[in-house]
Design a protein around this motif. Structure first.
Motif, PDB file in Angstrom:
ATOM      1  N   THR A  72      -7.232   1.711  -1.541  1.00  0.00           N
ATOM      2  CA  THR A  72      -5.970   1.908  -0.831  1.00  0.00           C
ATOM      3  C   THR A  72      -6.198   2.026   0.665  1.00  0.00           C
ATOM      4  O   THR A  72      -5.431   1.479   1.471  1.00  0.00           O
ATOM      5  CB  THR A  72      -5.258   3.168  -1.353  1.00  0.00           C
ATOM      6  OG1 THR A  72      -5.063   3.059  -2.771  1.00  0.00           O
ATOM      7  CG2 THR A  72      -3.903   3.344  -0.696  1.00  0.00           C
TER       8      THR A  72
ATOM      9  N   PRO B 124       0.810  -1.226   0.000  1.00  0.00           N
ATOM     10  CA  PRO B 124       0.000   0.000   0.000  1.00  0.00           C
ATOM     11  C   PRO B 124       0.841   1.274   0.000  1.00  0.00           C
ATOM     12  O   PRO B 124       0.381   2.317  -0.471  1.00  0.00           O
ATOM     13  CB  PRO B 124      -0.828  -0.129   1.291  1.00  0.00           C
ATOM     14  CG  PRO B 124      -0.079  -1.080   2.152  1.00  0.00           C
ATOM     15  CD  PRO B 124       0.595  -2.034   1.211  1.00  0.00           C
TER      16      PRO B 124
ATOM     17  N   CYS C 223      -8.639   0.641   2.330  1.00  0.00           N
ATOM     18  CA  CYS C 223      -8.967  -0.707   2.826  1.00  0.00           C
ATOM     19  C   CYS C 223      -7.714  -1.567   2.954  1.00  0.00           C
ATOM     20  O   CYS C 223      -7.627  -2.417   3.857  1.00  0.00           O
ATOM     21  CB  CYS C 223      -9.959  -1.378   1.877  1.00  0.00           C
ATOM     22  SG  CYS C 223     -11.617  -0.666   1.900  1.00  0.00           S
ATOM     23  N   SER C 224      -6.743  -1.358   2.063  1.00  0.00           N
ATOM     24  CA  SER C 224      -5.535  -2.190   2.095  1.00  0.00           C
ATOM     25  C   SER C 224      -4.696  -1.940   3.339  1.00  0.00           C
ATOM     26  O   SER C 224      -3.851  -2.768   3.700  1.00  0.00           O
ATOM     27  CB  SER C 224      -4.689  -1.937   0.832  1.00  0.00           C
ATOM     28  OG  SER C 224      -4.154  -0.622   0.833  1.00  0.00           O
ATOM     29  N   TRP C 225      -4.908  -0.788   4.008  1.00  0.00           N
ATOM     30  CA  TRP C 225      -4.166  -0.509   5.245  1.00  0.00           C
ATOM     31  C   TRP C 225      -4.812  -1.157   6.464  1.00  0.00           C
ATOM     32  O   TRP C 225      -4.173  -1.283   7.514  1.00  0.00           O
ATOM     33  CB  TRP C 225      -4.076   1.004   5.476  1.00  0.00           C
ATOM     34  CG  TRP C 225      -3.083   1.710   4.612  1.00  0.00           C
ATOM     35  CD1 TRP C 225      -3.344   2.532   3.560  1.00  0.00           C
ATOM     36  CD2 TRP C 225      -1.656   1.657   4.726  1.00  0.00           C
ATOM     37  NE1 TRP C 225      -2.187   2.991   3.009  1.00  0.00           N
ATOM     38  CE2 TRP C 225      -1.127   2.473   3.705  1.00  0.00           C
ATOM     39  CE3 TRP C 225      -0.777   1.000   5.581  1.00  0.00           C
ATOM     40  CZ2 TRP C 225       0.239   2.652   3.529  1.00  0.00           C
ATOM     41  CZ3 TRP C 225       0.586   1.171   5.402  1.00  0.00           C
ATOM     42  CH2 TRP C 225       1.076   2.001   4.379  1.00  0.00           C
TER      43      TRP C 225
END
Length: 552
Positions: free
Chosen positions: A261, A27, A263-265
């Motif tokens: 992006t 990310p 959500c990816s964290w």
């Protein structure tokens, strides 16, 4: 005794942190280097008035848009002056081809929802695209500075978790904003004289996470494995860069991309939540009970045991007290107080600046070389894979200066040769640019270690921190090279790349060699390098196996 002698040099918990470091690179790459896909070059022209909605694009262009015979393209920012005439059942237009006027609205070829198309960042507003990335990079610069102070005061774990929360919230907010001023989030506004506001991009404090999580791992891993810390993050970042073009191709709407992006964290936030505080930091803050509890967690996860932990803690406490008494209070100004240290500081900070500047500039340029920007960016990311493998080998087996000089010289040659390649030879331009990108990435892989070796111990942290700040300035300036090529000549950026690379190579040549040499501890040793010792070895040696020193 070091803390890693107790908790293990590279145990299960440290391996868990390394895996998180690799995953965090994905990310991070998507957030920092997604601009070419969120704001791609888009063919645009002055939009026709709504009264002529039944006209085709071709009809409108042929009649009202000036055609540049040199570039063989229609103007993107101007139209002929026209007057609308209302007929009984339709509209007509009278064109004055002797007068041109700037566009007030645009139409464009792409139907994707990008930052550019949503807010018409064309012509005199196009510079906001580059400013967007520039201020983000400046946010990283200030973020690293602020993170250091917050982390020293409140602990590594709260800063890591807080920064993750800030990243998630800011990315979600960016995806839902109603206008440009809010998207480029937050408070730097430029009035255009007409009551509207244009924005660049926020000085996002969330961007201090990438480097700060590395610091956490550095404090819990033994010195012989620290070279792999940088490699692990680089490996994750490269994977993220390789995935990025495919991800951008699938998610064509910038708002959905920002939300993805964010959500990816979330998995990163959950994973970091279970990590204990850095035991080294707890010791420096004299929180010895908490430090002992954290050390017990490390011992439990790493399946280790200490026969007399209370005695071990007393040794660590004594060592910590002694280090506090001898701790240096030098500042950045002390880097310029003596002649030789001043010269080293100027040279190494310039090298950091150029390396970061060229890396980001060539990365952004790779998507705009012609052909498919997705394929170009993928190739640009893939060329960093050999670098990820070569960097630790160079660090362990090869002298510092020769690889640096070679990399800068090859980068310079590749960038300058691009100028001589005809515009229609796109593949050759891409090849040369990728060669330059690969070699400049190699310098990025080893310069942090080298930077730490040239400064004396008493001011090493300050010296490396100053160098990192200079590298962030280089990354902040890089996006504006694109604007420079449009306002001057397309060859100007390549000339700048070539000249800066050669100067950086000269700077490296003037720096001291540090491979298999005693590291300086004081500024006096920097000013009198002949007093340092050189270890004569035929290959790499472990710290505990160094032969008897021979006076240089």
């Amino acid at each position: 005794m070091e803390i890693t002698d107790v908790i293990g040099n590279l145990g299960r918990l440290q391996c868990y942190i390394i895996i998180l470091l690799i995953c965090r690179g994905l990310p991070t790459a998507w957030q920092i280097l997604a601009l070419p896909f969120l704001a791609p070059d888009t063919d645009h022209w002055c939009a026709k008035p709504h009264q002529l909605e039944n006209w085709t694009v071709t009809q409108w262009k042929n009649i009202s848009i000036p055609f540049d015979t040199n570039k063989q393209e229609f103007s993107q920012c101007l139209s002929y002056s026209y007057t609308l005439v209302q007929l009984p059942d339709s509209w007509d237009v009278i064109i004055d081809q002797n007068v041109t006027v700037p566009c007030t609205k645009w139409d464009y070829s792409s139907r994707d929802n990008t930052i550019i198309t949503q807010w018409d960042l064309f012509c005199d507003r196009e510079w906001l695209v580059s400013m967007n990335q520039t201020v983000f990079m400046l946010g990283m610069l200030f973020g690293v500075f602020i993170a250091g102070h917050l982390g020293d005061k409140f602990g590594r774990r709260p800063v890591l978790l807080g920064s993750l929360c800030l990243i998630i919230v800011s990315n979600y907010a960016s995806a839902a904003v109603p206008n440009l001023s809010v998207f480029l989030h937050r408070p730097i506004l430029f009035s255009d004289g007409g009551g509207r506001h244009r924005e660049c991009r926020c000085l996002s404090l969330c961007s201090f996470l990438p480097k700060f999580s590395v610091f956490y791992l550095m404090e819990t891993i033994s010195p012989e494995y620290r070279a792999w810390v940088s490699v692990s993050f680089s490996f994750g970042r490269i994977i993220g860069l390789i995935i990025l073009p495919g991800l951008a191709w699938l998610i064509r709407d910038w708002q959905y991309f920002e939300a993805f992006t964010a959500c990816s964290w979330l998995p990163m936030l959950i994973a970091w939540w279970f990590l204990p505080e850095s035991p080294r930091w707890l010791l420096t803050r004299k929180r010895y009970t908490d430090a002992e509890n954290t050390i017990r967690k490390f011992l439990s996860v790493n399946k280790l045991s200490v026969s007399n932990l209370n005695h071990t803690m007393k040794i660590l406490e004594t060592k910590n007290e002694l280090e506090k008494k001898t701790k240096s209070t030098l500042t950045s100004l002390d880097l310029f107080r003596t002649p030789r240290l001043r010269r080293i500081t100027i040279e190494i900070t310039f090298v950091f600046f150029v390396s970061s500047f060229l890396y980001y500039a060539l990365t952004f340029d790779s998507a705009r070389l012609g052909g498919s920007m997705y394929i170009n960016f993928l190739i640009s990311a893939a060329v960093e894979i050999p670098v990820c493998v070569a960097a630790p080998l160079l660090i362990k087996f090869v002298k510092r200066k020769p690889p640096f000089v070679v990399c800068f010289v090859v980068t310079s040659i590749a960038c300058v040769l691009v100028i001589a390649v005809p515009e229609d030879m796109v593949a050759t331009k891409i090849l040369l640019t990728m060669i330059g990108k690969m070699f400049i990435s190699t310098t990025d892989g080893i310069m942090f270690l080298y930077g730490g070796e040239v400064f004396p111990t008493v001011i090493r942290t300050v010296g490396v921190g100053t160098s990192i700040m200079c590298s962030k300035i280089g990354g902040a300036i890089a996006p504006f090279v694109r604007e420079l090529s449009k306002s001057t000549h397309v060859a100007v950026p390549s000339v700048i790349y070539g000249v800066l690379s050669i100067i950086a190579a000269i700077m490296v040549f003037l720096l001291p060699e540090t491979f298999n040499r005693q590291l300086p501890d004081t500024i006096l040793e920097i000013e009198n390098p002949e007093k340092l010792t050189v270890y004569e070895t035929k290959g790499p040696v472990e710290e505990t196996e160094l032969p008897e020193p021979v006076t240089a």
